[in-house]
Design an enzyme around this catalytic site. Structure first.
Site, short mmCIF file in Angstrom:
data_model
loop_
_atom_site.label_atom_id
_atom_site.label_comp_id
_atom_site.label_asym_id
_atom_site.label_seq_id
_atom_site.Cartn_x
_atom_site.Cartn_y
_atom_site.Cartn_z
N ARG A 1 -14.46 -5.26 19.84
CA ARG A 1 -14.53 -3.17 18.54
C ARG A 1 -15.14 -1.77 19.67
NH1 ARG A 1 -15.47 -2.39 12.17
NH2 ARG A 1 -13.96 -3.72 12.25
N HIS B 1 -5.97 -1.15 13.91
CA HIS B 1 -6.94 -2.43 13.32
C HIS B 1 -6.21 -3.38 13.05
CE1 HIS B 1 -10.07 -3.93 12.05
NE2 HIS B 1 -10.04 -2.87 10.64
N GLN C 1 -6.71 -6.57 10.97
CA GLN C 1 -7.51 -6.16 9.07
C GLN C 1 -5.62 -5.79 8.74
OE1 GLN C 1 -9.50 -4.84 7.35
NE2 GLN C 1 -8.27 -5.38 5.81
N ASP D 1 -7.76 4.06 3.36
CA ASP D 1 -9.09 4.17 4.10
C ASP D 1 -9.51 5.08 4.26
OD1 ASP D 1 -10.35 3.15 5.75
OD2 ASP D 1 -8.92 3.48 7.49
N CYS E 1 -9.32 -1.21 3.04
CA CYS E 1 -9.68 -2.02 3.93
C CYS E 1 -11.38 -1.98 4.23
CB CYS E 1 -9.46 -1.43 5.58
SG CYS E 1 -9.81 0.06 6.42
N ARG F 1 -10.38 -11.79 5.38
CA ARG F 1 -10.00 -11.90 7.04
C ARG F 1 -10.21 -12.88 7.43
NH1 ARG F 1 -11.50 -6.45 8.18
NH2 ARG F 1 -11.29 -7.42 10.87
#
Ligand code: CP
Ligand code: NVA
Length: 308
Positions: A103, A130, A133, A222, A262, A290
């Site tokens: 990340r 991402h 996700q 988001d 998310c 996840r």
């Protein structure tokens, strides 16, 4: 053959569908208290240059459940591209671990890592995308609505990394994706147009949030200012205030419309407490998924690595 998961576009439509089935299978086994040791003796380096709760915990727990081992690394341990080149890090890590998960800010670094590594590289979030996700989110939509295919997904708010991964998904699975945002918060429009040209999905942009959410199967939002952009929070709030996910918008959608985020959320900014905590919200299911989606990604990459 070694493969990566740096973007949804790295995998074909069929591979994505198969991976979602694998995630569902692993989740069912987990619920029966069965965790097959599919990653026995495997070690993974998890490199974080940004904060993480869900991604880190889901990967570490998932790797443990499948019999593997995770190593958490930050810039306190080593600086990628400074102390040594991305190339050298990729080559050294490839001799020591079975996968490199990262990340970071700059997507190009992850691509470079993926090019040089001889073990799979997984994008745990960059400024550009991402993908892990979105795999968990699609699994969640499948569980709630039977399938994501053909569904109207309205992404509301900043045209950011999460929006880009939805656009990439639309290039692979047939959905009706509407990005509802202001004229100054658009996603990468080259990416958007390419996804339109691929022709798998219907993609549109709307600047009218009330109209966009009509007949939506999913409304997704988001944060307006992502990690690394928090100094733009005020500007983004001015640009996007009409796109807050609140009761007024929910009244224009269906009683069955799913609310997705998310997380982490900035409550009272891009989404109100009442909507985030409301009966149509599936945000905690997304967070839970996840674990299962990420386990499936690692198992799939490991299987490919062992094939000639
Ligand atoms: N949604 C998500 O990736 O959460 P974290 O930043 O906490 O990992
Ligand atoms: N767009 C957000 C997602 C966090 C999971 C960010 O990049 O900060």
């Amino acid at each position: 053959m070694k493969r990566n998961f740096i973007s949804i576009l790295d995998w074909t439509t069929e591979e994505i569908r198969e991976n979602l089935s694998l995630a569902h299978e692993l989740k069912t086994l987990f619920q029966q208290r069965q965790n097959p040791p599919l990653l026995d003796q495997r070690s993974y380096a998890l490199i974080f240059h940004k904060n993480s709760l869900r991604t880190r915990v889901a990967f570490e727990v998932g790797i443990f459940q499948l019999g593997g081992h995770a190593i958490h690394l930050t810039e306190h341990d080593f600086t990628l591209g400074k102390r040594e080149t991305v190339h050298d890090v990729a080559k050294v890590m490839s001799r020591l671990v079975d996968g490199i998960l990262i990340r970071t800010f700059d997507h190009k670094i992850v691509v470079e890592l993926g090019e040089h590594a001889e073990v799979p590289v997984v994008n745990m979030l960059t400024d550009w995308s991402h993908p892990c996700q979105i795999m968990a989110d699609v699994l969640t939509v499948q569980e709630k609505l039977g399938t994501v295919e053909g569904k109207k997904i309205v992404y509301l708010g900043d045209g950011n990394n999460v929006a880009h991964s939805w656009i990439n998904l639309a290039a692979r699975l047939p959905i009706r994706l509407c990005i509802a945002t202001s004229k100054d918060s658009l996603p990468d429009m080259d990416l958007f147009r390419k996804a339109q040209e691929i022709g798998v999905s219907e993609l549109s942009i709307s600047h009218d949030p009330l109209e966009a959410v009509r007949e939506a199967d999913v409304i997704y939002t988001d944060v307006w200012a992502s990690m690394g952009q928090k100094d733009l929070a005020g500007v983004k709030a001015d640009q996007l205030q009409a796109f807050q996910l609140n009761q007024r918008l929910m009244d224009n959608a269906k009683p069955t419309t799913l609310v997705m985020h998310c997380l982490p959320a900035e409550r009272g900014r891009e989404i109100t407490d009442a909507v985030l905590d409301g009966s149509q919200s599936v945000v905690l299911d997304q967070a839970e998924n996840r674990l299962h989606a990420q386990k499936a990604i690692l198992v799939q990459l490991d299987r490919w690595s062992r094939q000639t």
